[in-house]
Scaffold this active site. Structure first.
Site, short mmCIF file in Angstrom:
data_model
loop_
_atom_site.label_atom_id
_atom_site.label_comp_id
_atom_site.label_asym_id
_atom_site.label_seq_id
_atom_site.Cartn_x
_atom_site.Cartn_y
_atom_site.Cartn_z
N CYS A 1 -2.24 0.05 10.02
CA CYS A 1 -3.33 -0.86 9.60
C CYS A 1 -4.15 -1.37 10.77
O CYS A 1 -5.25 -1.86 10.57
CB CYS A 1 -2.79 -2.10 8.91
N HIS B 1 0.84 -1.19 0.00
CA HIS B 1 0.00 0.00 0.00
C HIS B 1 0.88 1.25 0.00
O HIS B 1 2.05 1.18 0.39
CB HIS B 1 -0.85 0.05 1.27
C1 CIR Z 1 -3.27 -7.98 3.41
O1 CIR Z 1 -2.49 -8.45 2.57
O2 CIR Z 1 -4.33 -7.45 3.08
C2 CIR Z 1 -2.92 -8.08 4.87
N1 CIR Z 1 -2.19 -9.28 5.10
C3 CIR Z 1 -2.10 -6.90 5.31
C4 CIR Z 1 -2.86 -5.62 5.22
C5 CIR Z 1 -2.07 -4.47 5.73
N2 CIR Z 1 -2.84 -3.30 5.75
C6 CIR Z 1 -2.34 -2.08 5.58
O3 CIR Z 1 -1.17 -1.92 5.28
N3 CIR Z 1 -3.18 -1.07 5.67
#
Ligand code: CIR
Length: 256
Positions: free
Chosen positions: A251, A164
Site C-alpha cells: 500500500c 483488500h
Molecule cells: C484504509 O483503511 O483505507 C487504510 N487505513 C489502510 C489502507 C491499506 N491499503 C492497502 O491495503 N492497499
C-alpha cells in the site's frame, strides 16, 4: 522491470485514519522512520522515488497504492471505497499525469481501491471487497481488456480478516503468488505456484516483488525463509505502525 515509485509519508494525524484492527495507536515518529526505511528498500531495488509531501487533509494518504492502478500500458485512477479517502485521487492526479498523461478513471457508482488489484504476471486478479464493488471491478476489467490484459474476480467479502485482496495475496513474479490459506483454493489461482503463509504469519502475504528483490514485512520468519529458499533476494522492513492502520507493504507505494 520497475524504475520508479511514488510515495507519500504519513502525516501527523496518521493515527486518525481508518482501521479495523486493535493493535494500538500508531506512533507518528516511528511511522515516519519505518516509512523512510521502506523508501530506502525501494531505492535498493533500483527505483527512483517521487516523494510527495505528507497531506494532513487525508490521514490515510500514505497508502498511495489505493488511488491508482499503474500498468506498463496505461494508468487507471480509482474511486476509493471509503468516503474519507475519495479526495486522495485529486490530490495525486497531477503527479500521476506527469508520468501517465491520459489515465482512465473508475466512475461512480463503481468503487475500487488499488489494494484489491494484484498484477499476477500481466493477468490481473481483482478483489471484490469492503472497498471495491462489483461495478468498480467490472469497469476495471473492461479497461484492462482494452489494454490487452486478462483479469479474474476474487470475492473476499466473506473473509473478514481481509480489508483488500492484497492483504492476503500478492505476486512474487514468475508465476508465483504469496497467499494466505483462506484464499489458496480459489479457482482463479490455479496454475500459479503458491507460497503459503503459516498460521499467525498471514500479514506477511502482503509483500512486493521489485526487480531482483522481494521486499517483505520483518518479523515473519517462516514466510521469509520460504521466500529465501526459493532463491529470492529479500529485504525485510519493519511495518508495525502501518499494520495498526490496516496497511501493508504494497500500500505504501505506486511502482511503475
Ligand atoms: C484504509 O483503511 O483505507 C487504510 N487505513 C489502510 C489502507 C491499506 N491499503 C492497502 O491495503 N492497499
Amino acid at each position: 522491470m520497475f524504475t520508479r515509485a511514488i510515495v507519500r509519508p504519513p502525516g501527523r494525524n496518521f493515527a486518525q485514519g481508518l482501521t479495523t484492527v486493535d493493535f494500538g495507536v500508531p506512533d507518528y515518529e516511528v511511522a515516519v522512520a519505518q516509512h523512510e526505511q521502506y523508501c530506502q528498500a525501494l531505492q535498493q531495488c533500483g527505483l527512483s522515488l517521487t516523494r510527495l509531501l505528507a497531506d494532513d487533509r487525508y490521514p490515510d494518504s500514505t497508502f498511495v497504492e489505493d488511488v491508482a492502478i499503474l500498468t506498463p500500458r496505461g494508468a487507471i485512477l480509482t474511486a476509493p471505497g471509503a468516503a474519507s479517502r475519495a479526495g486522495e485521487v485529486a490530490a495525486i492526479r497531477d503527479t500521476l499525469q506527469s508520468f501517465f498523461p491520459a489515465p482512465f478513471q473508475i466512475e461512480s457508482p463503481g468503487t475500487l481501491d488499488g489494494g484489491d488489484i494484484c498484477d499476477a504476471d500481466g493477468h490481473y486478479l481483482i478483489g471484490i471487497s469492503k472497498r471495491t464493488n462489483e461495478e468498480g471491478a467490472r469497469q476495471l476489467a473492461h479497461i484492462l481488456a482494452q489494454l490487452g490484459h486478462t483479469s479474474a474476480f476474487i470475492d473476499v467479502r466473506q473473509i473478514h480478516t481481509l480489508l483488500h485482496l492484497k492483504t492476503g495475496l500478492t505476486s512474487l513474479g514468475d508465476g508465483r503468488l504469496a497467499v494466505i490459506d483462506a484464499l489458496a483454493d480459489h479457482p482463479a489461482l490455479r496454475g500459479y505456484e503458491l507460497v503459503r503463509t503459516v498460521p499467525g504469519e498471514e500479514y506477511a502475504a502482503n509483500c512486493i516483488r521489485v526487480n531482483d528483490y522481494v521486499v517483505l514485512a520483518a518479523g515473519f520468519p517462516a514466510f521469509e525463509k520460504s521466500v529465501r529458499d526459493l532463491g529470492h533476494n529479500v529485504i525485510a522492513v519493519a511495518m508495525s505502525e502501518f499494520s495498526k492502520q490496516d496497511g501493508g507493504l504494497s500500500c505504501l507505494s505506486l511502482r511503475f
